[in-house]
Design a protein around this motif. Structure first.
Motif, PDB file in Angstrom:
ATOM      1  N   MET A  56      -9.092 -17.342  -6.770  1.00 22.67           N
ATOM      2  CA  MET A  56     -10.058 -18.188  -6.074  1.00 22.67           C
ATOM      3  C   MET A  56      -9.810 -18.114  -4.572  1.00 22.67           C
ATOM      4  O   MET A  56      -8.681 -17.928  -4.110  1.00 22.67           O
ATOM      5  CB  MET A  56      -9.939 -19.638  -6.566  1.00 22.67           C
ATOM      6  N   ASN A  57     -10.895 -18.220  -3.792  1.00 26.38           N
ATOM      7  CA  ASN A  57     -10.788 -18.181  -2.335  1.00 26.38           C
ATOM      8  C   ASN A  57     -11.712 -19.236  -1.748  1.00 26.38           C
ATOM      9  O   ASN A  57     -12.498 -19.868  -2.461  1.00 26.38           O
ATOM     10  CB  ASN A  57     -11.124 -16.783  -1.814  1.00 26.38           C
ATOM     11  N   ALA A  58     -11.641 -19.415  -0.444  1.00 34.71           N
ATOM     12  CA  ALA A  58     -12.435 -20.457   0.206  1.00 34.71           C
ATOM     13  C   ALA A  58     -13.929 -20.201   0.057  1.00 34.71           C
ATOM     14  O   ALA A  58     -14.716 -21.137  -0.114  1.00 34.71           O
ATOM     15  CB  ALA A  58     -12.052 -20.553   1.686  1.00 34.71           C
ATOM     16  N   ALA A  59     -14.333 -18.931   0.098  1.00 34.72           N
ATOM     17  CA  ALA A  59     -15.762 -18.604   0.013  1.00 34.72           C
ATOM     18  C   ALA A  59     -16.347 -18.990  -1.337  1.00 34.72           C
ATOM     19  O   ALA A  59     -17.529 -19.348  -1.429  1.00 34.72           O
ATOM     20  CB  ALA A  59     -15.980 -17.114   0.278  1.00 34.72           C
ATOM     21  N   ASP A  60     -15.533 -18.925  -2.391  1.00 31.79           N
ATOM     22  CA  ASP A  60     -16.039 -19.193  -3.736  1.00 31.79           C
ATOM     23  C   ASP A  60     -15.558 -20.514  -4.311  1.00 31.79           C
ATOM     24  O   ASP A  60     -15.811 -20.816  -5.483  1.00 31.79           O
ATOM     25  CB  ASP A  60     -15.650 -18.044  -4.672  1.00 31.79           C
ATOM     26  N   GLN A  61     -14.882 -21.302  -3.514  1.00 33.05           N
ATOM     27  CA  GLN A  61     -14.475 -22.623  -3.979  1.00 33.05           C
ATOM     28  C   GLN A  61     -15.705 -23.514  -4.100  1.00 33.05           C
ATOM     29  O   GLN A  61     -16.516 -23.597  -3.170  1.00 33.05           O
ATOM     30  CB  GLN A  61     -13.487 -23.253  -2.988  1.00 33.05           C
ATOM     31  N   PRO A  62     -15.905 -24.176  -5.243  1.00 35.04           N
ATOM     32  CA  PRO A  62     -17.094 -25.019  -5.400  1.00 35.04           C
ATOM     33  C   PRO A  62     -17.133 -26.149  -4.378  1.00 35.04           C
ATOM     34  O   PRO A  62     -16.093 -26.708  -4.016  1.00 35.04           O
ATOM     35  CB  PRO A  62     -16.939 -25.585  -6.824  1.00 35.04           C
ATOM     36  N   ASP A  63     -18.317 -26.446  -3.908  1.00 33.71           N
ATOM     37  CA  ASP A  63     -18.544 -27.597  -3.028  1.00 33.71           C
ATOM     38  C   ASP A  63     -19.368 -28.592  -3.827  1.00 33.71           C
ATOM     39  O   ASP A  63     -20.563 -28.405  -4.009  1.00 33.71           O
ATOM     40  CB  ASP A  63     -19.285 -27.148  -1.770  1.00 33.71           C
ATOM     41  N   TRP A  64     -18.710 -29.660  -4.314  1.00 36.57           N
ATOM     42  CA  TRP A  64     -19.392 -30.600  -5.209  1.00 36.57           C
ATOM     43  C   TRP A  64     -20.521 -31.343  -4.518  1.00 36.57           C
ATOM     44  O   TRP A  64     -21.375 -31.935  -5.180  1.00 36.57           O
ATOM     45  CB  TRP A  64     -18.382 -31.585  -5.791  1.00 36.57           C
ATOM     46  N   GLY A  65     -20.568 -31.269  -3.202  1.00 44.14           N
ATOM     47  CA  GLY A  65     -21.653 -31.917  -2.474  1.00 44.14           C
ATOM     48  C   GLY A  65     -22.794 -30.974  -2.144  1.00 44.14           C
ATOM     49  O   GLY A  65     -23.798 -31.389  -1.557  1.00 44.14           O
ATOM     50  N   GLU A  68     -26.068 -25.651  -3.654  1.00 42.54           N
ATOM     51  CA  GLU A  68     -26.754 -24.469  -3.119  1.00 42.54           C
ATOM     52  C   GLU A  68     -25.816 -23.622  -2.265  1.00 42.54           C
ATOM     53  O   GLU A  68     -26.268 -22.727  -1.547  1.00 42.54           O
ATOM     54  CB  GLU A  68     -27.959 -24.895  -2.278  1.00 42.54           C
ATOM     55  N   LYS A  69     -24.540 -23.904  -2.303  1.00 43.18           N
ATOM     56  CA  LYS A  69     -23.582 -23.158  -1.484  1.00 43.18           C
ATOM     57  C   LYS A  69     -23.747 -21.656  -1.702  1.00 43.18           C
ATOM     58  O   LYS A  69     -23.886 -21.197  -2.839  1.00 43.18           O
ATOM     59  CB  LYS A  69     -22.155 -23.577  -1.825  1.00 43.18           C
ATOM     60  N   TYR A 113     -20.229 -23.527  -9.777  1.00 46.04           N
ATOM     61  CA  TYR A 113     -21.073 -24.720  -9.647  1.00 46.04           C
ATOM     62  C   TYR A 113     -22.374 -24.378  -8.914  1.00 46.04           C
ATOM     63  O   TYR A 113     -22.369 -23.700  -7.887  1.00 46.04           O
ATOM     64  CB  TYR A 113     -20.312 -25.795  -8.875  1.00 46.04           C
ATOM     65  N   GLY A 114     -23.473 -24.836  -9.465  1.00 47.92           N
ATOM     66  CA  GLY A 114     -24.776 -24.553  -8.892  1.00 47.92           C
ATOM     67  C   GLY A 114     -25.404 -23.299  -9.459  1.00 47.92           C
ATOM     68  O   GLY A 114     -26.616 -23.107  -9.370  1.00 47.92           O
ATOM     69  N   PHE A 115     -24.559 -22.447 -10.060  1.00 45.61           N
ATOM     70  CA  PHE A 115     -25.062 -21.229 -10.706  1.00 45.61           C
ATOM     71  C   PHE A 115     -25.012 -21.374 -12.225  1.00 45.61           C
ATOM     72  O   PHE A 115     -26.036 -21.390 -12.901  1.00 45.61           O
ATOM     73  CB  PHE A 115     -24.265 -20.007 -10.265  1.00 45.61           C
ATOM     74  N   ALA A 116     -23.818 -21.485 -12.777  1.00 44.08           N
ATOM     75  CA  ALA A 116     -23.671 -21.545 -14.227  1.00 44.08           C
ATOM     76  C   ALA A 116     -23.742 -22.970 -14.769  1.00 44.08           C
ATOM     77  O   ALA A 116     -24.027 -23.173 -15.943  1.00 44.08           O
ATOM     78  CB  ALA A 116     -22.350 -20.896 -14.649  1.00 44.08           C
ATOM     79  N   TYR A 117     -23.479 -23.937 -13.942  1.00 45.57           N
ATOM     80  CA  TYR A 117     -23.552 -25.344 -14.371  1.00 45.57           C
ATOM     81  C   TYR A 117     -23.876 -26.203 -13.161  1.00 45.57           C
ATOM     82  O   TYR A 117     -23.847 -25.737 -12.020  1.00 45.57           O
ATOM     83  CB  TYR A 117     -22.228 -25.788 -15.019  1.00 45.57           C
ATOM     84  N   GLY A 118     -24.235 -27.448 -13.435  1.00 44.45           N
ATOM     85  CA  GLY A 118     -24.540 -28.373 -12.341  1.00 44.45           C
ATOM     86  C   GLY A 118     -26.009 -28.501 -12.029  1.00 44.45           C
ATOM     87  O   GLY A 118     -26.386 -29.062 -10.997  1.00 44.45           O
ATOM     88  N   ARG A 119     -26.871 -27.987 -12.927  1.00 38.98           N
ATOM     89  CA  ARG A 119     -28.319 -28.098 -12.744  1.00 38.98           C
ATOM     90  C   ARG A 119     -28.958 -28.684 -13.996  1.00 38.98           C
ATOM     91  O   ARG A 119     -28.506 -28.430 -15.116  1.00 38.98           O
ATOM     92  CB  ARG A 119     -28.941 -26.732 -12.444  1.00 38.98           C
ATOM     93  N   SER A 120     -30.023 -29.447 -13.809  1.00 39.26           N
ATOM     94  CA  SER A 120     -30.708 -30.048 -14.964  1.00 39.26           C
ATOM     95  C   SER A 120     -31.350 -28.983 -15.836  1.00 39.26           C
ATOM     96  O   SER A 120     -31.502 -29.163 -17.042  1.00 39.26           O
ATOM     97  CB  SER A 120     -31.768 -31.046 -14.485  1.00 39.26           C
ATOM     98  N   LYS A 121     -31.733 -27.851 -15.222  1.00 38.44           N
ATOM     99  CA  LYS A 121     -32.248 -26.708 -15.973  1.00 38.44           C
ATOM    100  C   LYS A 121     -31.267 -25.547 -15.778  1.00 38.44           C
ATOM    101  O   LYS A 121     -31.348 -24.815 -14.796  1.00 38.44           O
ATOM    102  CB  LYS A 121     -33.648 -26.313 -15.478  1.00 38.44           C
ATOM    103  N   PRO A 122     -30.335 -25.383 -16.720  1.00 38.31           N
ATOM    104  CA  PRO A 122     -29.299 -24.354 -16.554  1.00 38.31           C
ATOM    105  C   PRO A 122     -29.887 -22.957 -16.396  1.00 38.31           C
ATOM    106  O   PRO A 122     -30.796 -22.560 -17.134  1.00 38.31           O
ATOM    107  CB  PRO A 122     -28.497 -24.460 -17.857  1.00 38.31           C
ATOM    108  N   ARG A 123     -29.379 -22.215 -15.433  1.00 37.22           N
ATOM    109  CA  ARG A 123     -29.867 -20.858 -15.199  1.00 37.22           C
ATOM    110  C   ARG A 123     -29.498 -19.897 -16.329  1.00 37.22           C
ATOM    111  O   ARG A 123     -30.135 -18.863 -16.490  1.00 37.22           O
ATOM    112  CB  ARG A 123     -29.309 -20.340 -13.870  1.00 37.22           C
ATOM    113  N   LEU A 124     -28.469 -20.243 -17.085  1.00 35.80           N
ATOM    114  CA  LEU A 124     -28.017 -19.364 -18.163  1.00 35.80           C
ATOM    115  C   LEU A 124     -28.538 -19.808 -19.526  1.00 35.80           C
ATOM    116  O   LEU A 124     -28.133 -19.259 -20.557  1.00 35.80           O
ATOM    117  CB  LEU A 124     -26.481 -19.297 -18.180  1.00 35.80           C
ATOM    118  N   ALA A 125     -29.438 -20.765 -19.532  1.00 34.84           N
ATOM    119  CA  ALA A 125     -29.982 -21.276 -20.793  1.00 34.84           C
ATOM    120  C   ALA A 125     -30.657 -20.161 -21.580  1.00 34.84           C
ATOM    121  O   ALA A 125     -31.361 -19.319 -21.021  1.00 34.84           O
ATOM    122  CB  ALA A 125     -30.982 -22.393 -20.515  1.00 34.84           C
ATOM    123  N   GLY A 126     -30.412 -20.152 -22.896  1.00 35.67           N
ATOM    124  CA  GLY A 126     -31.052 -19.181 -23.763  1.00 35.67           C
ATOM    125  C   GLY A 126     -30.246 -17.910 -23.974  1.00 35.67           C
ATOM    126  O   GLY A 126     -30.534 -17.132 -24.883  1.00 35.67           O
TER     127      GLY A 126
END
Length: 226
Positions: A56-65, A68-69, A113-126
């Motif tokens: 893990m690195n700073a660029a890919d560390q999740p920002d819980w706030g 859209e990072k 976060y924001g890609f694979a989870y953290g959205r009401s409509k998951p991008r990976l659904a299905g």
């Protein structure tokens, strides 16, 4: 999620082993063959060969706030490969009843976060997920049931379903070592004699058969004949 026609289904096969001549790599290649025979276009991702850095690195560390990072270019390139796939198949040796560090790091940095989870409509659904884990334990070793349960809870429930996958399955492939091994009640590692010749060929053939059955069962669950 990108929609694909039945003629253009894509499978992302992720290999997590440092040796190209390993049984893990062999199993991945055989899985690619089965998927292609079932009509999939296969994107083969060999994490070691492509030089993926699991740290893990700073660029890919999740920002819980900020869901859209903008993550690193490397992470985004891998995210696109996941998005483009209808099916994801991970092939890996089982380390400490879990996945190797490079596969865990890939999930940490890419299934973010924001890609694979953290959205009401998951991008990976299905999407659908198959985890093929190679274990040195023998099939009759009592540890294998606990290993299977641990993998299913962590990989199916803790990762795939949490990220919106429609289906996730674990295929535990025991007897992956050349010399059979097990731990006795006193905690001693018992290593048997290596099998050779025709017996070894039969062992490999049986291993290939079990791996193929896991892939075919997984495909059959969505009505795809392999």
């Amino acid at each position: 999620m990108t929609q694909h026609s039945s003629q253009a289904r894509t499978a992302l096969v992720v290999v997590a082993h440092h040796r190209a001549d390993s049984l893990t790599a062999h199993t991945a290649r055989r899985s690619v063959d089965r998927l292609e025979a079932a009509g999939y276009r296969v994107d083969l991702l060999d994490l070691h060969a492509e030089g993926f850095d699991p740290r893990m690195n700073a660029a890919d560390q999740p920002d819980w706030g900020d869901r859209e990072k903008a993550y690193s270019d490397e992470a985004h390139a891998h995210m696109r490969r996941v998005l483009d796939a209808d099916v994801v198949v991970a092939v890996f040796p089982v380390y400490w009843q879990s996945v190797p560090a490079i596969l865990k790091g890939w999930i940490d940095r890419v299934w973010n976060y924001g890609f694979a989870y953290g959205r009401s409509k998951p991008r990976l659904a299905g999407k659908r997920m198959l985890w093929l884990g190679l274990a040195g334990a023998t099939a009759d070793d009592p540890i294998t049931e606990g290993m299977r349960s641990h993998l299913e809870a962590g990989l199916n429930e803790g990762i795939a379903y949490y990220c919106g996958f429609a289906h996730s399955a674990v295929g535990l492939l025991t007897d992956a070592e050349e010399r059979p091994q097990r731990v006795d009640a006193a905690g001693n590692l018992l290593v048997g004699e290596a099998v050779t010749g025709a017996e070894r060929e039969a062992q490999y053939a049986d291993f290939d058969r079990r791996a193929r059955e896991f892939v075919e069962k997984f495909l059959a669950a969505e009505g795809v004949s392999a």
